[in-house]
Design a protein around this motif. Structure first.
Motif, PDB file in Angstrom:
ATOM      1  N   GLY A 149       0.817  -1.213   0.000  1.00 22.60           N
ATOM      2  CA  GLY A 149       0.000   0.000   0.000  1.00 22.60           C
ATOM      3  C   GLY A 149       0.848   1.260   0.000  1.00 22.60           C
ATOM      4  O   GLY A 149       0.510   2.260  -0.652  1.00 22.60           O
ATOM      5  N   TRP A 150       1.964   1.207   0.707  1.00 18.22           N
ATOM      6  CA  TRP A 150       2.904   2.339   0.710  1.00 18.22           C
ATOM      7  C   TRP A 150       3.436   2.595  -0.701  1.00 18.22           C
ATOM      8  O   TRP A 150       3.533   3.743  -1.146  1.00 18.22           O
ATOM      9  CB  TRP A 150       4.039   2.016   1.666  1.00 18.22           C
ATOM     10  N   LEU A 151       3.780   1.538  -1.381  1.00 13.30           N
ATOM     11  CA  LEU A 151       4.276   1.679  -2.750  1.00 13.30           C
ATOM     12  C   LEU A 151       3.177   2.198  -3.681  1.00 13.30           C
ATOM     13  O   LEU A 151       3.447   3.018  -4.576  1.00 13.30           O
ATOM     14  CB  LEU A 151       4.793   0.328  -3.246  1.00 13.30           C
ATOM     15  N   LYS A 152       1.950   1.778  -3.494  1.00 10.58           N
ATOM     16  CA  LYS A 152       0.850   2.245  -4.324  1.00 10.58           C
ATOM     17  C   LYS A 152       0.558   3.726  -4.089  1.00 10.58           C
ATOM     18  O   LYS A 152       0.153   4.449  -5.021  1.00 10.58           O
ATOM     19  CB  LYS A 152      -0.404   1.415  -4.050  1.00 10.58           C
ATOM     20  N   VAL A 153       0.743   4.178  -2.869  1.00 13.08           N
ATOM     21  CA  VAL A 153       0.588   5.612  -2.595  1.00 13.08           C
ATOM     22  C   VAL A 153       1.592   6.425  -3.402  1.00 13.08           C
ATOM     23  O   VAL A 153       1.272   7.462  -4.002  1.00 13.08           O
ATOM     24  CB  VAL A 153       0.734   5.881  -1.085  1.00 13.08           C
TER      25      VAL A 153
END
Length: 568
Positions: free
Chosen positions: A286-290
């Protein structure tokens, strides 16, 4: 396309943020559900193959590979790399929003500075703002996919009303291989100068202010162009992507639950759902998708900027402000608080509890007793100050009540002087007791009243001079002059002229090891010297051979008179 939830978290309540977890548009579930389903599918396929399709030898090899991946999986610095990368992306994302051009300040100045309610004045103001909006559109269609899809060519700008056919031909004639977003700003500046030449702008200061505001918007368009051209280094993005995906590829093997019967350390339980592995996938992926969503905020994601809406709004309000609202102000009238010193706006029933009194300061709540608020006299400090002032004015006090505060140790003063060569005046003692002035005179400097120095240090200084104890010396007193009086001798060539002894003559007349006593001179009672005894400059002797006599050792003028009589 921007997701706004500010109103839902305006007040801190129970589970305020938890209610945001139910949102779908712009949520982590919408971004991550595809990758998460793929991860689940791969995890359970590997689990099924390990338990159902492999024999014992193959299971042993798989178990060794699983424990190997589990032991070295933490060496991948996922949180470290992702933290710096997302911070950089967020900073870049907010800086790009701050440089989105808003023409509100420019349209206010155009409406106020460019005068004329006729058709020509109206055309000047509308054209100036249309050039400003045209510069925004050209740069935004270069960086935003949503705007480019709306205006894929310059001909579409002509059809949309941002360009006239004549202006379109001007752009086509330039035929430069560069981005043309700067051309409308050049047209804006030239047209503003023409308006000043034509008297539509009264003062060059107003023209300068208008051009400065135009330059700010032009700079913002250039910054957006630079952000679109210079991206985050590709290698950094690749490192972050490889770190995250390799971490979860290793998790597919290392986080498998092995058969508990084989008693491998850490595999005593056999869970079907690896809860913490799935949570870790949500956090890191999710951090990478942000970062993927915010790295280019001019796209079509849920949290990207509403650039098309911004263009529509800017065009509408700018043309309205310079056309219909030009010099169209409401009539002046008195407000409802005209004669009130303290206006009090009303509160509704829903906001009556939020009314507060003015904050004066945290110390205004302190309460003191009446007796604690009375000033106390400080007698000791006043007497000390009077004593110090008296010293500088030449006055001496016989009694100092504050002496105990300055020096608690009492010291008896002896009859003889502390300094060698210090002579006691006959009037300075009575009945074997020192007068207060003599006691003050022979005291060391660091023990005198008004001297603040701690710790006490030995000091060497000349004694204090008390004019009231000494009188001018008479001719009888000068008869017995000491060796110091021989420092001046008459010059034969000039009458009434005295010459300073040279260093060699002075050293020969004075006995070695004897320091001449210092003479105190009362400058207050010193008579004026006669004109015939004024010293004349001695031109025959070089200045380098003279002995510079200190001011303290120089004889008064009446000593020169007595010496003149003695030599005569």
């Amino acid at each position: 396309m921007t997701i706004t939830y500010t109103n839902q978290v305006a007040n801190a309540r129970l589970c305020s943020f938890c209610r945001l977890l139910l949102c779908w548009r712009g949520s982590i579930y919408k971004l991550l559900y595809g990758e998460f389903l793929i991860f689940l599918l791969c995890y359970y396929v590997i689990r099924y193959i390990y338990r159902q399709a492999l024999n014992e030898e193959q299971q042993l090899v798989f178990e060794k590979l699983s424990m190997y991946c589990s032991s070295y999986i933490e060496l991948i610095p996922v949180s470290f790399v992702l933290g710096f990368y997302v911070t950089l992306v967020l900073t870049r994302w907010w800086n790009q929003y701050e440089n989105v051009p808003w023409p509100d300040r420019l349209m206010s100045q155009v409406s106020a500075f460019v005068e004329g309610r006729d058709e020509h004045g109206r055309m000047l103001r509308r054209t100036l703002m249309r050039y400003a909006i045209l510069g925004h559109v050209i740069i935004l269609r270069s960086v935003s996919a949503a705007v480019y899809k709306r205006f894929p060519s310059l001909q579409h700008l002509v059809q949309a009303g941002f360009l006239t056919p004549a202006e379109y031909k001007k752009l086509e004639q330039l035929s430069l291989p560069h981005n043309m977003f700067w051309v409308p700003w050049v047209w804006f500046a030239n047209l503003a100068v023409q308006a000043w030449y034509g008297g539509r702008i009264r003062d060059p200061v107003l023209l300068q202010s208008l051009l400065n505001e135009m330059s700010i918007l032009r700079t913002q368009c250039g910054i957006l162009y630079g952000y679109d051209w210079i991206s985050i280094p590709l290698v950094y993005t690749q490192v972050v992507t490889v770190a995250v995906y390799s971490f979860f590829l290793a998790c597919l093997l290392g986080r498998q639950f092995l058969i508990p019967a084989k008693a491998y350390p850490g595999h005593e339980m056999d869970l079907v759902v690896p809860i913490f592995t799935f949570l870790q996938f949500f956090f890191y992926m999710g951090w990478l998708k942000v970062a993927e969503q915010l790295i280019n905020p001019f796209g079509e994601d849920d949290d990207d900027f509403e650039i098309n809406w911004i263009l529509d709004r800017n065009l509408q309000v700018s043309l309205l402000s310079v056309d219909e609202m030009h010099q169209d102000v409401p009539p002046l009238e008195q407000d409802m608080y005209w004669n009130k010193m303290e206006p009090q706006p009303p509160y509704t029933a829903a906001t009556s509890q939020s009314r507060r009194t003015s904050f004066l300061g945290s110390t205004f709540n302190i309460s003191l007793q009446q007796e604690d608020m009375e000033f106390q006299p400080i007698k000791e400090e006043e007497e000390i100050n009077q004593a110090i002032i008296g010293r500088f004015l030449g006055q001496q006090f016989c009694e100092y009540p504050s002496r105990k505060l300055l020096h608690p140790r009492k010291r008896l003063f002896r009859h003889h002087g502390r300094f060698r060569g210090t002579q006691q005046h006959p009037r300075a003692q009575e009945d074997g007791k020192l007068q207060p002035t003599d006691a003050f005179k022979v005291a060391p400097l660091n023990e005198r009243l008004g001297y603040y120095s701690t710790p006490e240090t030995p000091l060497s200084c000349p004694p204090m001079i008390f004019p009231e104890l000494f009188e001018p010396r008479t001719r009888h007193d000068t008869a017995g002059t000491d060796t110091k009086d021989q420092s001046l001798k008459p010059v034969v060539s000039r009458a009434s002229t005295y010459e300073l002894l040279s260093v060699s003559d002075r050293a020969s007349e004075e006995p070695p090891g004897v320091c001449p006593p210092k003479k105190s001179v009362d400058l207050m009672e010193m008579p004026e010297p006669p004109e015939s005894h004024l010293p004349e400059p001695h031109l025959e002797q070089r200045p380098s051979s003279l002995y510079p006599a200190p001011r303290e050792l120089a004889d008064p003028y009446w000593a020169l008179e007595n010496r003149d009589g003695a030599h005569s």
